[in-house]
Scaffold this motif. Structure first.
Motif, PDB file in Angstrom:
ATOM      1  N   GLY A 171       0.790  -1.236   0.000  1.00  0.00           N
ATOM      2  CA  GLY A 171       0.000   0.000   0.000  1.00  0.00           C
ATOM      3  C   GLY A 171       0.814   1.273   0.000  1.00  0.00           C
ATOM      4  O   GLY A 171       0.292   2.344   0.327  1.00  0.00           O
ATOM      5  N   ARG A 172       2.074   1.218  -0.366  1.00  0.00           N
ATOM      6  CA  ARG A 172       2.887   2.437  -0.481  1.00  0.00           C
ATOM      7  C   ARG A 172       4.012   2.199  -1.479  1.00  0.00           C
ATOM      8  O   ARG A 172       4.242   1.067  -1.909  1.00  0.00           O
ATOM      9  CB  ARG A 172       3.471   2.846   0.873  1.00  0.00           C
ATOM     10  N   LYS A 173       4.719   3.264  -1.822  1.00  0.00           N
ATOM     11  CA  LYS A 173       5.827   3.146  -2.767  1.00  0.00           C
ATOM     12  C   LYS A 173       7.147   2.942  -2.020  1.00  0.00           C
ATOM     13  O   LYS A 173       7.643   3.896  -1.392  1.00  0.00           O
ATOM     14  CB  LYS A 173       5.937   4.419  -3.624  1.00  0.00           C
ATOM     15  N   PRO A 174       7.737   1.747  -2.041  1.00  0.00           N
ATOM     16  CA  PRO A 174       9.056   1.577  -1.428  1.00  0.00           C
ATOM     17  C   PRO A 174      10.097   2.422  -2.164  1.00  0.00           C
ATOM     18  O   PRO A 174      10.051   2.555  -3.392  1.00  0.00           O
ATOM     19  CB  PRO A 174       9.345   0.081  -1.616  1.00  0.00           C
ATOM     20  N   LEU A 175      11.026   3.004  -1.409  1.00  0.00           N
ATOM     21  CA  LEU A 175      12.069   3.845  -1.994  1.00  0.00           C
ATOM     22  C   LEU A 175      13.365   3.058  -2.166  1.00  0.00           C
ATOM     23  O   LEU A 175      13.933   2.565  -1.184  1.00  0.00           O
ATOM     24  CB  LEU A 175      12.330   5.073  -1.115  1.00  0.00           C
ATOM     25  N   LEU A 176      13.802   2.965  -3.407  1.00  0.00           N
ATOM     26  CA  LEU A 176      15.090   2.359  -3.731  1.00  0.00           C
ATOM     27  C   LEU A 176      16.071   3.472  -4.090  1.00  0.00           C
ATOM     28  O   LEU A 176      15.770   4.322  -4.935  1.00  0.00           O
ATOM     29  CB  LEU A 176      14.942   1.398  -4.909  1.00  0.00           C
ATOM     30  N   VAL A 177      17.229   3.490  -3.431  1.00  0.00           N
ATOM     31  CA  VAL A 177      18.258   4.483  -3.731  1.00  0.00           C
ATOM     32  C   VAL A 177      19.433   3.797  -4.409  1.00  0.00           C
ATOM     33  O   VAL A 177      19.977   2.812  -3.888  1.00  0.00           O
ATOM     34  CB  VAL A 177      18.725   5.204  -2.444  1.00  0.00           C
ATOM     35  N   GLY A 178      19.799   4.301  -5.581  1.00  0.00           N
ATOM     36  CA  GLY A 178      20.945   3.776  -6.310  1.00  0.00           C
ATOM     37  C   GLY A 178      22.133   4.697  -6.176  1.00  0.00           C
ATOM     38  O   GLY A 178      21.989   5.926  -6.242  1.00  0.00           O
ATOM     39  N   PHE A 179      23.308   4.111  -5.968  1.00  0.00           N
ATOM     40  CA  PHE A 179      24.539   4.897  -5.843  1.00  0.00           C
ATOM     41  C   PHE A 179      25.438   4.616  -7.046  1.00  0.00           C
ATOM     42  O   PHE A 179      25.849   3.482  -7.275  1.00  0.00           O
ATOM     43  CB  PHE A 179      25.273   4.549  -4.547  1.00  0.00           C
ATOM     44  N   LEU A 180      25.723   5.667  -7.800  1.00  0.00           N
ATOM     45  CA  LEU A 180      26.561   5.545  -8.994  1.00  0.00           C
ATOM     46  C   LEU A 180      27.872   6.289  -8.777  1.00  0.00           C
ATOM     47  O   LEU A 180      27.897   7.509  -8.697  1.00  0.00           O
ATOM     48  CB  LEU A 180      25.825   6.099 -10.222  1.00  0.00           C
TER      49      LEU A 180
END
Length: 329
Positions: A32-41
Motif C-alpha cells: 500500500g505504499r511506494k518503497p524507496l530504492l536508492v541507487g549509488f553511482l
C-alpha cells in the motif's frame, strides 16, 4: 526438396520479465505504499550507468520510488552509512565496479542487511552457499539472493527447465549445465545455486573447470566443488543441456560447433557471447537478461520491505503479550 532450417526459439527478456512483474504488482498492492530504492553511482563504467537508468525507469513505471545519487567514490562509504540510517530509504543498490579491487567487497558489506536488495551481505552470501533458504527457524522469511544469478534461475523456471514434479530444491536433478564465468558476483553464485537445486554444473573460468554437484542421488544437503584437471569447453559443452555465458568483451564467442543439439543457451554478458550460428544448434536462445535482473531487484526490495513489516508486527504482538502478562500479575 531443400532441407528445413533448424528451429530455434529466441526468447526475449522483456517477455520473461512481464510474468515476474505481475507477481511484484500483487505484492506491492498488499504493502500500500511506494518503497524507496536508492541507487549509488560512483562508477565510470558505461554499463553501470545504463543499468542505473534501466533500474530507475522500471521502478518508476511499476509503482516504486527511485532516487539515483551520483557520488564521488571517495565519499561513497559515508553516503552508504547515511542511507543505512535513513528510515525513508527501503533499499540500496550500488553500481559496481567502483575501485575494481577488495575495496568493492568492503563496500558490499557495509550496506545494511535490511536494505541490501542485491543480496551481497555476508549473511545472504553465506546462506546461499550453504543452501540455507530462510532467515528464520519457522521458514517464513526467505533469504535474499544476488539479482543476476537469481534472474537466470527465474529464466530457467520460465523455460520449464526446472521440473516442477520433483520436490522443491531438487528440481534440476538430472540436468547438466555449463556456466562460463566464475566471477564472485555472478558466475560462482550461479553455479552454486544451480547445483543446490540438483544440477551437475561445470563452472568454466579462463584457467580451469570445476564441477559443482550435490553428489550422486543428491545425497548432500549443499553443493560441493571438485576440480576437473585437463577439462576444457570441449569436455563440457557436448554433454550440457544448458549453457550460460557471461564473459565480458565482444571478442569472446562460445564455440557453437561444440554445443549439444537442442541445448538451451543464455547470455548474461553485456556483450553477445554467442554468435548467430548458435541458432543452428540451440533449441532456445536468450540473448540478454538485463530486464529480468531489474525486475528481480524490485522483487528483492519488496521482500525486504515485507520482512520489515512482518518483523514489526511480530514485535508488536510480543509487546501486547508482555503487557497482558504484566497486568495479570
Amino acid at each position: 526438396m531443400a532441407d528445413e532450417k533448424p528451429h530455434c526459439k529466441v526468447v526475449l527478456a522483456t517477455n520473461i520479465a512481464k510474468s515476474l512483474l505481475e507477481e511484484v504488482q500483487d505484492g506491492l498492492a498488499k504493502i500500500g505504499r511506494k518503497p524507496l530504492l536508492v541507487g549509488f553511482l560512483s562508477s565510470t563504467d558505461p554499463a553501470a550507468r545504463v543499468y542505473a537508468e534501466w533500474t530507475g525507469k522500471t521502478a518508476n513505471e511499476n509503482g516504486f520510488a527511485f532516487e539515483l545519487r551520483e557520488i564521488d567514490r571517495e565519499e561513497l562509504e559515508d553516503a552508504l552509512l547515511d542511507a543505512n540510517n535513513d528510515a525513508a530509504v527501503d533499499g540500496i543498490i550500488v553500481y559496481y565496479p567502483i575501485f575494481g579491487n577488495r575495496q568493492d567487497q568492503y563496500l558490499q558489506q557495509i550496506v545494511s542487511i535490511d536494505k541490501d536488495v542485491e543480496g551481497l551481505s555476508h549473511r545472504y552470501i553465506f546462506n546461499m552457499y550453504q543452501n540455507i533458504r530462510f532467515l528464520d527457524h519457522a521458514n517464513t522469511k526467505k533469504s535474499i539472493l544476488p539479482c543476476t544469478p537469481l534472474a537466470v534461475i527465474k529464466i530457467l523456471e520460465y523455460l520449464r527447465i526446472y521440473n516442477t514434479i520433483l520436490p522443491y530444491g531438487n528440481r534440476l536433478h538430472g540436468r547438466t549445465v555449463t556456466v562460463i564465468n566464475r566471477s564472485e558476483v555472478v558466475g560462482r553464485p550461479l553455479a552454486a545455486l544451480l547445483a543446490n537445486d540438483g544440477a551437475c554444473v561445470y563452472s568454466v573460468d579462463i584457467n580451469d573447470v570445476q564441477q559443482f554437484t550435490r553428489g550422486e542421488g543428491l545425497r548432500k544437503r549443499r553443493h560441493e566443488v571438485h576440480e576437473k584437471p585437463g577439462w576444457t569447453l570441449e569436455n563440457c559443452l557436448p554433454i550440457s543441456d544448458v549453457v550460460i555465458s557471461g564473459v565480458p568483451g565482444d571478442k569472446y564467442k562460445v564455440p557453437a560447433n561444440l554445443l549439444r543439439d537442442g541445448a538451451v543457451c543464455i547470455n548474461f554478458s553485456s556483450d553477445r557471447n554467442f554468435s548467430p550460428d548458435v541458432k543452428e544448434k540451440a533449441s532456445i536462445y536468450v540473448p540478454a537478461i538485463g530486464k529480468v535482473t531489474i525486475v528481480v531487484l524490485l522483487r528483492n526490495l519488496l521482500r525486504i520491505v515485507q520482512n520489515k513489516i512482518d518483523a514489526a508486527a511480530e514485535a508488536s504482538r510480543e509487546n501486547v503479550s508482555e503487557a497482558v502478562q504484566t497486568s495479570e500479575s
